[in-house]
Design a protein around this motif. Structure first.
Motif, short mmCIF file in Angstrom:
data_model
loop_
_atom_site.label_atom_id
_atom_site.label_comp_id
_atom_site.label_asym_id
_atom_site.label_seq_id
_atom_site.Cartn_x
_atom_site.Cartn_y
_atom_site.Cartn_z
N LEU A 91 0.84 -1.20 0.00
CA LEU A 91 0.00 0.00 0.00
C LEU A 91 0.88 1.24 0.00
O LEU A 91 1.79 1.37 0.82
CB LEU A 91 -0.92 -0.01 1.22
CG LEU A 91 -1.75 -1.29 1.40
CD1 LEU A 91 -2.57 -1.23 2.68
CD2 LEU A 91 -2.66 -1.50 0.19
N MET A 92 0.60 2.16 -0.92
CA MET A 92 1.44 3.34 -1.11
C MET A 92 0.74 4.60 -0.61
O MET A 92 -0.47 4.77 -0.81
CB MET A 92 1.78 3.51 -2.59
CG MET A 92 2.25 2.23 -3.28
SD MET A 92 3.75 1.51 -2.57
CE MET A 92 4.96 2.73 -3.13
N ALA A 93 1.49 5.47 0.04
CA ALA A 93 1.00 6.79 0.45
C ALA A 93 1.61 7.83 -0.48
O ALA A 93 2.79 7.74 -0.84
CB ALA A 93 1.37 7.08 1.90
N PHE A 94 0.80 8.81 -0.89
CA PHE A 94 1.25 9.89 -1.78
C PHE A 94 1.70 9.35 -3.15
O PHE A 94 2.38 10.04 -3.90
CB PHE A 94 2.38 10.70 -1.15
CG PHE A 94 2.13 11.09 0.28
CD1 PHE A 94 1.11 11.97 0.60
CD2 PHE A 94 2.90 10.55 1.29
CE1 PHE A 94 0.88 12.32 1.92
CE2 PHE A 94 2.67 10.90 2.62
CZ PHE A 94 1.65 11.79 2.93
N GLY A 95 1.36 8.09 -3.43
CA GLY A 95 1.65 7.53 -4.74
C GLY A 95 3.03 6.92 -4.91
O GLY A 95 3.28 6.23 -5.89
N PHE A 96 3.95 7.16 -3.95
CA PHE A 96 5.32 6.65 -4.15
C PHE A 96 5.98 6.12 -2.87
O PHE A 96 7.04 5.51 -2.93
CB PHE A 96 6.20 7.74 -4.75
CG PHE A 96 6.32 8.98 -3.90
CD1 PHE A 96 7.35 9.10 -2.97
CD2 PHE A 96 5.42 10.02 -4.04
CE1 PHE A 96 7.46 10.23 -2.18
CE2 PHE A 96 5.52 11.16 -3.25
CZ PHE A 96 6.55 11.27 -2.32
N VAL A 97 5.38 6.34 -1.69
CA VAL A 97 5.96 5.87 -0.43
C VAL A 97 5.17 4.66 0.06
O VAL A 97 3.94 4.72 0.20
CB VAL A 97 5.92 6.97 0.65
CG1 VAL A 97 6.48 6.44 1.97
CG2 VAL A 97 6.71 8.19 0.19
N GLU A 98 5.85 3.55 0.30
CA GLU A 98 5.15 2.36 0.81
C GLU A 98 4.76 2.59 2.27
O GLU A 98 5.61 2.72 3.15
CB GLU A 98 6.02 1.11 0.69
CG GLU A 98 5.27 -0.14 1.12
CD GLU A 98 6.06 -1.43 0.90
OE1 GLU A 98 5.78 -2.40 1.62
OE2 GLU A 98 6.94 -1.45 0.01
#
Length: 282
Positions: A91-98
């Motif tokens: 699951l990614m936060a902000f599109g690029f941080v796992e």
């Protein structure tokens, strides 16, 4: 909920009245002559089982949502699955941080909160619903892969198909399997023999009932097979209701990835509820 969906769910989640019988119902009664209706049901069930995927790997970008009570969370991520080995959802936060990772293997379930460096790692017998429902990795794999399963078995053989009851009604068929306090049901369309819904119910008069409903939509081609791109999951327990949604962007077969996650010593082991609270705060 739409009336049609309510009817389908009601049909799948019928009270466990038939479970008072001491023996399992079978598609073919071994002591009687096979009737044309029974033969048709058996042929349909075989077709459903033959719709299992050929692929060794299934991978995709996904959109993932979860709702617990009045809290909602939507993230993007990656789904990576290797047949009979692992299911991983990143699951990614902000599109690029796992932000988080869910990993299911034959031996354990791993849930990681990457942001707060927390995790839980447990065997299936340590998780109430998995233990009570008789589910293991192979059952969970079948739910992700849109296939039939039998608790405690690694795959559904032609012989095991005799344990199911199949009712061909209207445009859909209801496939069921009863076991003590447990009821397993699948809804499949009669035309393509594709599973559209799976339902597991565990009834406990003392501790309360548990129910898992897995809804499949938006089927697309994966070679000669079809695979659902939309998965809607509803889990009810005596203490909470969790709704999850997963939408695939494409179907890939990438195999150049590590199938096991190493846990750094910087991570702290916590409870499921604590990890859920952290995720919902993202």
């Amino acid at each position: 909920m739409k009336p049609l969906r309510m009817m389908k769910l009601a049909a799948l989640a019928l009270p466990l009245m038939l479970m008072a019988c001491g023996t399992k119902k079978k598609v073919v009664n071994e002591t009687t002559t096979t009737t044309p209706v029974m033969m048709k049901a058996q042929q349909f069930l075989q077709k459903v089982n033959d719709n299992a995927q050929y692929a060794k790997f299934i991978t995709s970008k996904v959109k993932f949502s979860v709702e617990v009570g009045n809290q909602q969370l939507t993230l993007t991520g990656n789904l990576k699955m290797k047949r009979d080995d692992v299911i991983r959802l990143q699951l990614m936060a902000f599109g690029f941080v796992e932000a988080g990772r869910l990993e299911f293997t034959k031996d354990y379930v791993l849930i990681m909160d990457r942001i707060n460096k927390q995790f839980i790692k447990a065997s299936y017998n340590q998780l109430d619903f998995m233990r009570n429902s008789g589910l293991n990795f192979y059952s969970l794999q079948a739910l992700f892969w849109n296939e039939l399963f039998q608790p405690g078995k690694t795959k559904v053989s032609d012989e095991l198909l005799n344990n199911y009851q199949t009712d061909l009604i209207g445009e859909d068929a209801i496939i069921s399997l009863e076991n003590d306090k447990l009821s397993y049901r699948w809804l499949a369309d009669k035309e393509g023999a594709l599973i559209k819904m799976a339902n597991i119910m565990y009834e406990d008069k003392i501790r309360g009932n548990y129910q898992l409903n897995w809804d499949y939509e938006n089927f697309k081609s994966n070679g000669r097979k079809k695979f659902p791109f939309t998965h809607n999951i509803l889990f009810n327990s005596p203490s909470k209701t969790v709704k999850m949604g997963m939408t695939l962007n494409y179907l890939g077969n990438e195999d150049d990835w590590e199938t096991r996650t190493e846990i750094s010593g910087k991570y702290r082991e916590v409870s499921v509820d604590e990890i859920l609270r952290r995720f919902m705060a993202l």
